[in-house]
Design a protein around this motif. Structure first.
Motif, short mmCIF file in Angstrom:
data_model
loop_
_atom_site.label_atom_id
_atom_site.label_comp_id
_atom_site.label_asym_id
_atom_site.label_seq_id
_atom_site.Cartn_x
_atom_site.Cartn_y
_atom_site.Cartn_z
N GLN A 449 0.81 -1.22 0.00
CA GLN A 449 0.00 0.00 0.00
C GLN A 449 0.84 1.27 0.00
N VAL A 450 2.14 1.12 0.17
CA VAL A 450 3.00 2.31 0.22
C VAL A 450 3.05 2.96 -1.15
N ASP A 451 2.91 4.27 -1.18
CA ASP A 451 2.96 5.02 -2.43
C ASP A 451 4.34 4.86 -3.08
N GLY A 452 4.37 4.42 -4.33
CA GLY A 452 5.62 4.23 -5.05
C GLY A 452 6.05 2.78 -5.15
N VAL A 453 5.35 1.86 -4.46
CA VAL A 453 5.67 0.43 -4.52
C VAL A 453 4.88 -0.22 -5.63
N ALA A 454 5.58 -0.89 -6.56
CA ALA A 454 4.91 -1.57 -7.67
C ALA A 454 4.43 -2.95 -7.25
N SER A 455 5.26 -3.67 -6.47
CA SER A 455 4.87 -5.01 -6.02
C SER A 455 5.66 -5.38 -4.77
N ALA A 456 5.09 -6.26 -3.98
CA ALA A 456 5.75 -6.79 -2.79
C ALA A 456 5.35 -8.24 -2.64
N SER A 457 6.30 -9.13 -2.36
CA SER A 457 5.98 -10.56 -2.27
C SER A 457 6.85 -11.24 -1.22
N PHE A 458 6.28 -12.32 -0.67
CA PHE A 458 7.02 -13.13 0.30
C PHE A 458 6.75 -14.59 0.00
N LEU A 475 10.70 -6.50 -2.92
CA LEU A 475 9.93 -5.30 -3.23
C LEU A 475 10.43 -4.72 -4.55
N THR A 476 9.51 -4.25 -5.38
CA THR A 476 9.86 -3.54 -6.61
C THR A 476 9.20 -2.18 -6.58
N LEU A 477 9.99 -1.15 -6.81
CA LEU A 477 9.45 0.21 -6.83
C LEU A 477 9.01 0.59 -8.23
N LYS A 478 8.21 1.63 -8.33
CA LYS A 478 7.71 2.09 -9.62
C LYS A 478 8.73 2.96 -10.36
N TYR A 479 9.79 3.32 -9.66
CA TYR A 479 10.71 4.31 -10.22
C TYR A 479 12.13 3.77 -10.30
N SER A 480 12.93 4.42 -11.13
CA SER A 480 14.35 4.08 -11.24
C SER A 480 15.03 4.25 -9.89
#
Length: 730
Positions: A449-458, A475-480
């Motif tokens: 739910q964090v702004d800027g996070v594209a995906s999170a997995s465990f 975690l994968t962010l939406k930005y470079s």
């Protein structure tokens, strides 16, 4: 002291040269190779969260890895990958892993892009060698082998990632070194020919400074190994420019004074002794300010800067020693007619109408000149409010056309922008108990739910270490990874992870963006520490030199204003888009402050000399500009032009740094030292020298110089000398 130095080297020039040659051979032959490190994380101390995360990963998940290199596959015609292409990619990836390339531990298949045009392979390398040259060699081998393996297929393979960036940075650094060297040499040759019209005067400093560079580079390598400092390939181009620019400045100061003494009628050897006596204090004071500014970088928390500071300080110290010993020793062996050949006017006194007119302007309209020159710097300084930092030092040091940058840009468009720079969140048990009962789904949900996070997995199977005391959330962010958005997003991830960590656990966030966020914090610390300490130390030098508590304040204030003007102009020209390389303000500050103080020292020393002769403050300011102006203008032009050659290096870091330092030197020489400082001193008047009386009489200085032999021919008879400026003009 400086008279004794001059007398010793001039009376024993052969021995002086022999000592230098023996020392050079000994120092260079025993020095280790200067290492290079492009791993930004290695520049941070272990107390930062990103470094803690790396330690946790190495201990808890030694098999997990952030790829050191990424092989990016695509069709040569840019069409979507076919089934046959995917089969070829699998084969090539497997064969790359089987080649057992040094440093490469395994090569595994990556994921396809959403549009189906790209596929990746992830390369794991030895973590102990991260950022080292041997991994750049591995990236080179990967490129060669992947290109060979794609022959006969419709595929094209390119290699990016950290190791490939190190390789491209290495190659770009070699080009930058060559361009900086050739450009600086050409500028020095042309300028010295114009000033002296002499072939020997042109060649001599280049030969001497080549020896100085060899000695300094070897000593820097010794210091780097001895103290475990970090090195970066961009440093070498900077060292070349500094030794050529600063060394030529010191040579100019000596030659201008030597030519002046010859015009006064001194016997050549006595003229050189007197020259060292007169300019020794100025050169030593100027070099001292530069060395202290550079050594202030040792207070930095960034490994790159703690290496850069001592390296530049060593270089300037060796250059200073050469300026006071090797230069005069060699010149004293060459008769003046041969030294200045084929020039014929070296014994004549040219007019200085331009600088005399500028001096009269400063003397008569001091308030107007001070306000106007100060206003120019203030207006330019307004640009600093638009400053934005770019933390991607590796990409900033590489031309955009290099393969690693092309791969990075392509992946940002084809995948999530943060796909090439994954972020890891580690949950560790604080009481040593297993994490089997922890609700990971709730924790991961909060991260998503964090702004800027594209995906999170465990992954319950692979996301726990052997004893189940540490968990890994991908975690994968939406930005470079190096963007402001990613750095801001990882800050939010840290906040949410710390607050949402289940009871009995602690969350630590790692990855490239986390490293850059910590670098941001380290730089902020340096701004609050390095800047003021350097300024205080320089003020102490100025206070001791001028024996005043007033002059150092407005001199350092003028230098700070020059820094603001330089940063503002750089932001206006280069600060759009991704912003300026984060190191630039610190490097710029130290160069502008140090060099600006140099030129201020030369101007204020001449102003004091004129005041001691009985001139009123405004008259003294006018005379100081008339006499010191040519020297400062010549030195400022050469130094600014040599730094400007860095702009030809082809990468963002050197372009920005070259412009910033060159522009700062222009401001320091042609605005600050020649107009703002003398006009302000004229306005303040005698109070500028409080509580001392440096402007009242010569304080015995002239007597000391005469006693040392200055102003006397060989027979000891004194003569009345015409009033000359620092370049030998009447």
């Amino acid at each position: 002291m400086f008279h004794r130095i001059g007398r010793t080297v001039v009376r024993h020039p052969i021995w002086t040269i022999v000592v230098w040659l023996i020392a050079t051979v000994a120092i260079v032959s025993t020095a280790p190779n200067l290492p290079s490190n492009s791993d930004e994380s290695s520049f941070l101390p272990s107390s930062y969260q990103s470094i803690k995360a790396m330690d946790i990963q190495q201990k808890a998940f030694p098999a997990a890895f952030t790829p050191a290199a990424i092989v990016l596959y695509e069709r040569a015609d840019h069409a979507p990958l076919t089934a046959a292409d995917k089969a070829d990619i699998t084969r090539i990836t497997n064969e790359l892993g089987e080649k057992k390339i040094d440093q490469v531990q395994k090569v595994i298949a990556g994921s396809p892009s959403k549009d189906g045009k790209y596929q990746t392979a992830l390369v794991q390398m030895d973590k102990k060698s991260a950022g080292q040259p041997k991994q750049a060699d591995a990236a080179k081998a990967l490129r060669t082998d992947s290109t060979a393996l794609t022959k006969g297929t419709d595929l094209k393979a390119q290699v990016g990632g950290q190791a490939a960036q190190a390789l491209d940075q290495q190659d770009a650094g070699k080009t930058s070194d060559a361009i900086a060297f050739l450009g600086s040499v050409l500028i020095i040759i042309i300028t010295l020919l114009v000033l002296f019209r002499s072939l020997i005067v042109v060649v001599l400093p280049l030969l001497v400074l080549a020896m100085v560079y060899l000695d300094a580079n070897a000593l820097i390598a010794d210091a780097t190994k001895l103290f475990g400092l970090q090195a970066n390939s961009s440093v070498s181009a900077l060292l070349i420019v500094v030794v050529l620019g600063v060394g030529t400045d010191y040579f100019l100061f000596l030659m201008f004074r030597y030519r002046e003494r010859l015009r006064l009628g001194d016997e050549p050897k006595q003229a050189m002794i007197n020259s060292v006596t007169r300019v020794g204090e100025a050169i030593a004071s100027a070099a001292g300010a530069v060395i202290i500014s550079f050594l202030a970088l040792t207070l930095s928390t960034l490994g790159f800067l703690t290496q850069l500071g001592p390296a530049l300080a060593i270089l300037v110290a060796v250059t200073l020693i050469a300026g006071l010993t090797l230069f005069p020793a060699i010149c004293s062996l060459i008769p003046p007619r041969a030294l200045f050949w084929p020039g014929k006017k070296w014994g004549e006194e040219p007019s200085d109408a331009r600088f005399a007119a500028l001096g009269r302007l400063v003397g008569r309209k001091s308030a107007m000149v001070a306000v106007f020159s100060g206003l120019v710097m203030v207006v330019l300084a307004l640009g600093t409010f638009g400053f934005k930092a770019n933390y991607d030092l590796a990409s900033g040091s590489i031309p955009k056309t290099k393969e690693s940058v092309v791969v990075q840009d392509t992946m940002e468009k084809a995948y999530s922008a943060g796909a090439a720079d994954p972020t890891s969140v580690f949950l560790t048990s604080t009481n040593g108990k297993p994490l089997d009962s922890v609700d990971f789904s709730g924790f991961v949900g909060k991260l998503r739910q964090v702004d800027g996070v594209a995906s999170a997995s465990f992954d319950q199977k692979t996301g726990l270490n052997k004893d189940h005391t540490t968990a890994l959330v991908d975690l994968t962010l939406k930005y470079s990874g190096a963007s402001d958005q990613a750095i801001s997003a990882v800050g939010k991830v840290r906040t949410v992870a710390a607050a949402g960590a289940p009871p009995g656990t602690e969350a630590v966030v790692g990855g490239t963006s986390s490293i850059y966020r910590d670098i941001n914090a380290a730089v902020d610390h340096d701004y609050r520490t390095v800047f003021p300490i350097a300024a205080i130390l320089i003020m102490v030098i100025l206070g001791l030199l001028l024996r005043s508590v007033v002059a150092p304040w407005y001199l350092i204030a003028s230098v700070a204003l020059g820094f603001g003007a330089t940063l503002g102009a750089t932001v206006l020209i280069f600060g759009r888009g991704d912003g300026l390389i984060f190191l630039l303000p610190i490097i710029m500050y130290l160069f502008v402050v140090a060099i600006g103080t140099d030129y201020n020292i030369l101007m204020i020393a001449r102003l004091r000399e004129e005041a001691r002769e009985g001139k009123e403050p405004r008259e003294a300011a006018a005379a100081a500009l008339r006499h010191a102006g040519p020297t400062i203008a010549s030195a400022g032009f050469i130094l600014a032009a040599t730094f400007a050659t860095l702009m030809l290096g082809g990468n963002a870091f050197l372009v920005e740094m070259g412009f910033a330092i060159a522009f700062g030197i222009v401001v320091a020489a042609f605005v600050m030292a020649m107009f703002f400082t003398p006009s302000l001193t004229a306005l303040i008047g005698h109070a500028a020298w409080w509580p001392g009386h440096a402007d009242r009489g010569d304080g015995g200085h002239t007597g000391e110089l005469l006693a040392a032999g200055d102003g006397r021919p060989e027979g000891g008879e004194t003569r009345d000398a015409p009033e000359l400026d620092d370049s030998g003009r009447r």
